[in-house]
Design an enzyme around this catalytic site. Structure first.
Site, PDB file in Angstrom:
ATOM      1  CG  HIS A   1      -0.071   0.231   2.501  1.00 54.85           C
ATOM      2  ND1 HIS A   1       0.616  -0.789   3.129  1.00 54.85           N
ATOM      3  CD2 HIS A   1       0.226   1.361   3.193  1.00 54.85           C
ATOM      4  CE1 HIS A   1       1.279  -0.303   4.165  1.00 54.85           C
ATOM      5  NE2 HIS A   1       1.061   1.006   4.231  1.00 54.85           N
TER       6      HIS A   1
ATOM      7  CG  HIS B   1       8.138   4.898   1.020  1.00 57.11           C
ATOM      8  ND1 HIS B   1       7.883   6.014   1.793  1.00 57.11           N
ATOM      9  CD2 HIS B   1       8.188   3.845   1.864  1.00 57.11           C
ATOM     10  CE1 HIS B   1       7.790   5.636   3.062  1.00 57.11           C
ATOM     11  NE2 HIS B   1       7.966   4.330   3.134  1.00 57.11           N
TER      12      HIS B   1
END
Length: 182
Positions: free
Chosen positions: A40, A125
């Protein structure tokens, strides 16, 4: 409960990230690697939260979703955060002004709900592994891995719970709010 706000990914994106992670694993001596189903993009880590505080988080994401339409992201390259000899290896997100604006709006909405603003700068990220010990320098690995610029659809924001089920770290969506479709 331990919670964070995130952008969830469809299965094809998780599959791709798993393929990249497999290459990183082969180039690593050891590490604690993210389970494929847990990939995620964290928008904001909240931490320990009582169940009665979830309404404030829901209100914050409901507010920003009223003004945010669907958008798309793409990957950039492998990166790392280091603390001493410990590394977090990640796949970065290419600079995206819509994502940056979403983050700013989210920070404001959370501040209005009593959550102090994040002190660290936002570095979007996807974590591939923690406590990773690489067998070679990350620059060399980046030369060998071609990160695909595939399109990552962003259609909703979710409140996720981080918990252990049968000893395995699992991220469970507690609430999701769709962005507007234009």
């Amino acid at each position: 409960m331990r919670v964070f706000l995130a952008i969830e990914f469809p299965d094809d994106i998780k599959e791709y990230l798993d393929q990249v992670q497999q290459v990183v694993k082969k180039k690593s001596v050891k590490g604690n690697f993210t389970n494929k189903k847990n990939f995620h993009l964290t928008l904001r880590f909240i931490g320990e939260t009582r169940i009665d505080e979830l309404d404030k988080l829901k209100e914050a994401i409901n507010k920003i979703s009223l003004h945010q339409s669907y958008f798309q992201l793409s990957f950039s390259k492998l990166g790392q955060f280091t603390k001493g000899n410990k590394r977090i290896i990640w796949v970065g997100i290419k600079h995206n002004e819509i994502l940056n604006q979403l983050y700013i709006l989210l920070e404001r909405a959370l501040d209005e709900q009593g959550y102090p603003r994040e002190e660290n700068s936002f570095v979007p990220h996807i974590t591939l592994g923690r406590q990773v010990v690489l067998a070679e320098k990350l620059d060399k690995i980046n030369e060998k891995i071609h990160i695909d610029k595939m399109v990552i659809p962003v259609r909703k924001i979710s409140i996720m719970e981080s918990t252990r089920l049968n000893g395995e770290l699992t991220y469970i969506p507690l609430y999701s709010k769709s962005l507007i479709f234009q």
